[in-house]
Motif scaffolding. Structure first.
Motif, PDB file in Angstrom:
ATOM      1  N   SER A  82       0.883  -1.482  -0.101  1.00  0.00           N
ATOM      2  CA  SER A  82       0.016  -0.093  -0.144  1.00  0.00           C
ATOM      3  C   SER A  82       0.801   1.233   0.085  1.00  0.00           C
ATOM      4  O   SER A  82       1.864   1.237   0.995  1.00  0.00           O
ATOM      5  CB  SER A  82      -1.012  -0.010   1.366  1.00  0.00           C
ATOM      6  N   ASN A  84       0.306   5.643  -0.105  1.00  0.00           N
ATOM      7  CA  ASN A  84      -0.645   6.634   0.000  1.00  0.00           C
ATOM      8  C   ASN A  84       0.154   7.978  -0.386  1.00  0.00           C
ATOM      9  O   ASN A  84       0.993   8.551   0.472  1.00  0.00           O
ATOM     10  CB  ASN A  84      -1.379   6.891   1.397  1.00  0.00           C
ATOM     11  N   LEU A 106      -2.573  -1.299  -3.379  1.00  0.00           N
ATOM     12  CA  LEU A 106      -3.240   0.053  -3.271  1.00  0.00           C
ATOM     13  C   LEU A 106      -2.378   1.126  -3.748  1.00  0.00           C
ATOM     14  O   LEU A 106      -1.322   1.359  -2.976  1.00  0.00           O
ATOM     15  CB  LEU A 106      -4.156   0.145  -1.758  1.00  0.00           C
ATOM     16  N   ASN A 108      -2.720   5.238  -3.917  1.00  0.00           N
ATOM     17  CA  ASN A 108      -3.609   6.354  -3.680  1.00  0.00           C
ATOM     18  C   ASN A 108      -2.930   7.851  -4.162  1.00  0.00           C
ATOM     19  O   ASN A 108      -1.836   8.243  -3.392  1.00  0.00           O
ATOM     20  CB  ASN A 108      -3.832   6.704  -2.279  1.00  0.00           C
ATOM     21  N   PHE A 130      -6.758  -1.364  -6.150  1.00  0.00           N
ATOM     22  CA  PHE A 130      -7.503   0.172  -5.876  1.00  0.00           C
ATOM     23  C   PHE A 130      -6.517   1.215  -6.413  1.00  0.00           C
ATOM     24  O   PHE A 130      -5.460   1.169  -5.921  1.00  0.00           O
ATOM     25  CB  PHE A 130      -7.752   0.232  -4.378  1.00  0.00           C
TER      26      PHE A 130
END
Length: 357
Positions: A82, A84, A106, A108, A130
């Motif tokens: 992940s 972000n 993920l 972002n 995602f």
């Protein structure tokens, strides 16, 4: 001695993580996943750090001042799942920025300053699920931008600068289930724009500038269950527009400019359970059209300028006979003719609905 050996390995793991932790960031070991969470949130970083613990699992780097993502920034982090990077100032992404990040699930990038996406820039993200790209300045999408992302399930592109959706725009995304294109400037959707999206369940086109939808555009997304077309400029809704939506359950077309509905508008949507057409320019519709959709349970028609004359008789009868979720139908008020202005439609009687000879 055995316990001492285990302690030594743990100690070396902690030391390595602390040594490679970027300045101004916090690194926390997660024993349950045997990985390190790196938190650099809101630390004034101007550049993407050059070193991280080798077992980095999550990178939290939101609200910094990073402007570009150079090549190979994640290559040395095989456990990374992940990242972000929301609300930075990222303007450019090197085509090899994410090389080697095969376990990433993920990513972002919400709230940056991206105007375009690099060709094949995500090709190594084979397990990405995602991808958040909302509130950027992306002006176009092409299929070669999404090559490699065969497992992506959720693509968020709201609040960008898209004006058209070209043919095959998302074709590599064969596992996509959610596509959010709200709050763009989309005026035109090419007939094959959604080709390849056979698994898509939710499509959001809220707050765009669509005046018309060509027949058959949704044929390639015949598993779609929810379609949102709110806050556009549509003046009509026809059965040909909805062709292919044989599995649609929820349809939202609120706050457009629709002034009439043909009797066969829902001919291709047999599984429809909820339809919202509030905030349009409807003066009358055929209540039998709604009654013929057998599974329809929720109907929203308020905030339309209803003309309560004899042409509205079938709708009045539909309201009277409906027992499920009556509350939204009891919000329908007559705007004309003068003798019925301000009256709730559900209290009207058929014999009082007159038309001029």
């Amino acid at each position: 001695m055995k316990h001492f050996g285990g302690f030594a390995v743990l100690w070396l793991w902690i030391v390595e993580a602390l040594e490679n932790c970027p300045d101004a960031c916090k690194c926390i070991q997660k024993k349950d996943v045997e990985g390190t969470e790196v938190n650099c949130y809101k630390q004034g970083l101007h550049h993407f750090p050059l070193k991280f613990p080798l077992d980095s699992w999550i990178l939290k780097m939101g609200e910094n001042i990073i402007q570009e993502l150079p090549a190979n920034i994640l290559r040395s982090l095989p456990k990374l799942e992940s990242v972000n990077l929301e609300r930075n100032s990222i303007k450019s992404i090197h085509p090899q920025a994410f090389s080697g990040a095969s376990r990433l699930m993920l990513l972002n990038l919400y709230g940056n300053q991206l105007t375009s996406l690099p060709t094949k820039g995500f090709k190594d993200l084979l397990n990405l699920r995602f991808l958040m790209l909302g509130q950027n300045r992306i002006a176009s999408v092409k299929s070669d931008m999404f090559i490699g992302m065969r497992n992506l399930s959720d693509l968020d592109l709201p609040m960008n600068s898209l004006t058209t959706l070209p043919p095959n725009a998302f074709k590599p995304l064969i596992a996509l289930k959610v596509l959010d294109l709200a709050l763009n400037r989309i005026q035109k959707i090419s007939p094959k724009a959604f080709s390849g999206l056979e698994e898509l369940l939710f499509l959001n086109l809220d707050n765009n500038r669509l005046k018309n939808i060509q027949a058959g555009i949704f044929k390639t997304v015949n598993n779609l269950e929810m379609l949102v077309l709110d806050n556009n400029l549509l003046s009509t809704l026809s059965s040909s527009m909805l062709e292919g939506l044989s599995n649609i359950q929820e349809l939202y077309v609120r706050k457009n400019r629709i002034n009439s509905l043909p009797a066969d508008v829902f001919r291709h949507t047999p599984k429809l359970t909820q339809v919202a057409l509030s905030g349009n320019q409807l003066q009358t519709i055929d209540g039998n059209m709604l009654a013929n959709v057998q599974g329809l349970k929720h109907v929203y028609l308020h905030d339309n300028p209803w003309k309560c004359d004899c042409d509205i008789n079938s709708l009045v009868q539909y309201i009277d006979q409906t027992r499920l979720n009556r509350a939204p139908l009891e919000k329908l008020w007559c705007v004309s003719p003068e003798e019925h202005r301000g009256k709730p439609m559900h209290k009207l009687k058929s014999e009082g609905l007159l038309c001029d000879a």
